[in-house]
Design an enzyme around this catalytic site. Structure first.
Site: not given
Length: 717
Positions: A246-248
């Site tokens: 996932s993106d952060c």
């Protein structure tokens, strides 16, 4: 044979990962799915932090080579260079990793899993993160993305040098301040024609180890929990075997921004059930609860952990370390002399000459006594590097590059000219408080170099502390602050003016195009950027860059920033004439194409071979890019699209044969059903050193070669 060996090794690694996973408790397995993976001592699994960056050099972990920003290297149009730079980044990554491990430093930005490259399409020049990408074209982005990944991951049959990650999947290019709640609405035609091709190439050709999901939703579903993107397309259509990260803190957006989940437990269940294996962030701490509540089957956790452990085994982080050839890379490989030379080479290959009226450039030092250097980017280190950068041991600004090059032979006068974006430099001063100094520098100089543009404080990612406006996005395409007024003052002095533009995106420099005789677009040229710019200005090297983006004339001609339709966007769909077109760039020498031919006037399953003879007919050694474009002659289809390129270096007077193979699929287009087909009718093939639009042909004073070909029948490809 090599493919079979690689597959056998992968199966061996996967079996080892399965055996380790089978011995873990549920709590231990869940702990492996956070970017801060926990140690499992009894199984020989060390702690590991997955989060690291290498967009244009090893980032955020101390001293490393700061290469030109991604958009700048894209201007090289040079696939071999991109892989060479990425291989060097991986070497430095290994060199630093070995040292960090030696001293038990396992923290963030200290691993071998690099969350690069960014292969999103730079569809709108206002997007703050566009300079992280390889530009606006799916084909160019695909080719450079593939080679960057191959450079990072290496070609050893048993181990990855480092692990690459294609991001942000998918349909992601701003606005930054809406990304945690935004729903990108996109047609299947635009999805498959524009937003997916680079990701597909990175997965199917380069075998990228990881893919990162984007923050936003696509057609209603969040990218990090998207059945269609992560399962139907990525895994089923493309056969992706790596892991998805996932993106952060993007999974937190499921319930805080997108409203598709009610709480953290539902959010993590949605992510894992739809194919997200690793969480950049801390929300996967709820995984065990989600399993216990029956929202996730434990076999889904097992599958993710196997993928993650397999990646670490492929890197040589788990298992027999003595077999890993990359463990021998010395700490001294980082920031070495060879790295500095490659960095300079990359900068030199990436500078684009936009205008050179009456051959003002290159400058002859013998004819100059005093040179003026003016502008907020003349001595601005930040304008060299862009974002997601490392720390160089030395930076050479444009001013320093010119001073170093000329030595004591020529007087160099300098004025900052104005603040990068404010009305004054001195907080107590009046507006434009350096204008008198600018006039003085112009008066006493034989020639004036104006260094204008942006830096990563004006365009970047939402949340960057240095962003000055619009959450990293640009509100318009104008030169900010008082820059244009300073530029006008220099022009009105009557002295010859050269504009050196440093920015990671296109600007509406219509005044400069009309009034200034010579313009260099230098992007964010890296820590050696000033040295490279000086060598170009004074003719030691010949400019060879091409624009990976379109320079528009006005902000007003752009569609709404939130509109993800490709209509009237980029060179492929734009309706008005560009200021400076994609694929355009001048040289100090001259190149001629002769004997251009194609292998067939009919598109067959074997495709078409394009051949030509490229001659350097000028007075300098230099490099040129042969570009091949295809236009499907049907209503509503894109303009001619780049489908082939070849960078060639030629000494003056030298000729070289160039061959570029067009596949049958290069003549196809996607329909609303998401399927690609070649359609009965005609296509045009254009071969030249720029795209076949009228503006490019006017600026170059040349025409491209053109061939009409037939497609005999409609079929899928």
């Amino acid at each position: 044979m090599e493919l079979n060996q690689n597959q056998e090794k992968l199966e061996e690694y996967r079996k080892m990962a399965e055996e380790l996973t089978a011995q873990m408790t549920l709590e231990e397995k869940c702990s492996q799915m956070l970017h801060t993976a926990a140690v499992v001592k009894r199984l020989g699994i060390p702690q590991y932090n997955w989060w690291n960056e290498a967009l244009h050099g090893v980032a955020r972990a101390g001293t490393a080579t700061v290469f030109p920003q991604a958009i700048t290297m894209a201007a090289s149009f040079d696939e071999e260079l991109i892989e060479e730079v990425a291989d060097a980044i991986a070497t430095e990554g290994r060199a630093k990793f070995q040292n960090q491990q030696k001293y038990q430093d396992c923290e963030i930005y200290k691993g071998l899993t690099f969350w690069s490259p960014n292969v999103n399409i730079f569809r709108d020049p206002r997007w703050g993160r566009g300079h992280e990408t390889f530009g606006e074209d799916p084909y160019l982005t695909s080719r450079l993305g593939v080679r960057f990944i191959e450079g990072l991951q290496g070609h050893d049959e048993n181990y990855l040098k480092t692990a690459a990650c294609a991001k942000h999947f998918a349909v992601h290019s701003g606005p930054e301040d809406l990304r945690h709640e935004f729903n990108a609405k996109v047609s299947d035609i635009d999805l498959y024609e524009t937003y997916l091709p680079a990701f597909q190439a990175c997965v199917t050709e380069a075998k990228t180890e990881a893919v990162m999901g984007a923050y936003n939703r696509v057609n209603g579903d969040p990218c990090c929990g998207n059945q269609r993107l992560l399962q139907d397309i990525l895994r089923s259509e493309w056969g992706f075997e790596g892991h998805v990260v996932s993106d952060c803190w993007a999974i937190r957006d499921f319930y805080q921004g997108h409203g598709v989940a009610n709480n953290p437990v539902e959010a993590v269940a949605m992510a894992v059930n739809h194919g997200c294996d690793l969480n950049c962030g801390s929300l996967f701490l709820y995984l065990q609860e989600a399993v216990e509540k029956g929202l996730i089957e434990e076999k889904q956790i097992d599958q993710a952990v196997v993928r993650l452990l397999t990646a670490r085994i492929k890197l040589g982080l788990i298992g027999k370390k003595e077999e890993n050839p990359y463990d021998s890379i010395s700490f001294l490989e980082a920031d070495s002399d060879s790295m500095r030379k490659l960095n300079l080479k990359a900068a030199l290959k990436s500078i684009v000459l936009l205008k050179n009226q009456e051959n003002l450039l290159p400058l002859d030092p013998k004819k100059i006594q005093t040179i003026g250097v003016i502008g907020p980017n003349a001595n601005n280190r930040k304008a060299l590097v862009g974002n997601y950068e490392g720390t160089a041991s030395r930076y050479i600004t444009v001013l320093e590059g010119i001073q170093n090059y000329l030595g004591d032979n020529i007087r160099v006068l300098y004025s900052e000219g104005c603040h990068l974006y404010k009305e004054r430099i001195n907080g107590r001063g009046i507006g434009n408080d350096r204008l008198a100094e600018v006039k003085g520098v112009c008066e006493y100089s034989d020639i004036v170099i104006c260094c204008m543009g942006l830096d990563a404080g004006l365009e970047g990612e939402q949340g960057d502390k240095s962003n000055q406006f619009a959450s990293g996005d640009k509100p318009d395409l104008n030169l900010p602050g008082m820059q244009e007024e300073v530029l006008r003052t220099a022009v009105e002095s009557g002295k010859p003016v050269i504009l050196v533009l440093l920015s990671g995106s296109a600007l509406a420099i219509t005044y400069a195009e009309e009034k200034i005789p010579a313009i260099l677009y230098c992007g964010y040229p890296g820590a050696q950027g000033g040295a490279a710019i000086a060598r170009i200005l004074f003719g030691e090297n010949c400019p060879e860059g091409k624009l990976p983006i379109t320079f528009y004339r006005t902000t007003e001609e752009l569609p709404e920033f939130t509109d993800y339709s490709m209509k009237n966007r980029t060179y492929r769909y734009m309706e008005k004439e560009a200021l400076y077109p994609f694929g355009y760039g001048l040289s100090y020498t001259a190149f001629v194409l002769k004997g251009t031919r194609i292998s067939s006037s009919e598109v067959t399953s074997e495709g078409i071979l394009v051949e030509t003879e490229l001659t350097n007919s000028g007075n300098m050694d230099g490099a040129e890019t042969v570009q091949v474009y295809v236009k499907v002659e049907q209503k509503g289809t894109p303009h001619a699209q780049l489908k082939g390129l070849k960078k060639v270096f030629l000494r003056r007077g030298e000729t070289q044969s160039v061959k570029i193979w067009l596949r049958e699929a290069d003549f196809g287009l996607y329909g609303e059903d998401g399927k690609k087909r070649v359609t009965e009718g005609t296509c045009r093939i254009y071969i030249g050193t720029f795209q076949p639009d009228l503006r490019s042909q006017f600026l170059k004073g040349q025409r491209v070669e053109e061939f009409l070909v037939q497609i005999p029948e409609t079929h899928f490809c």
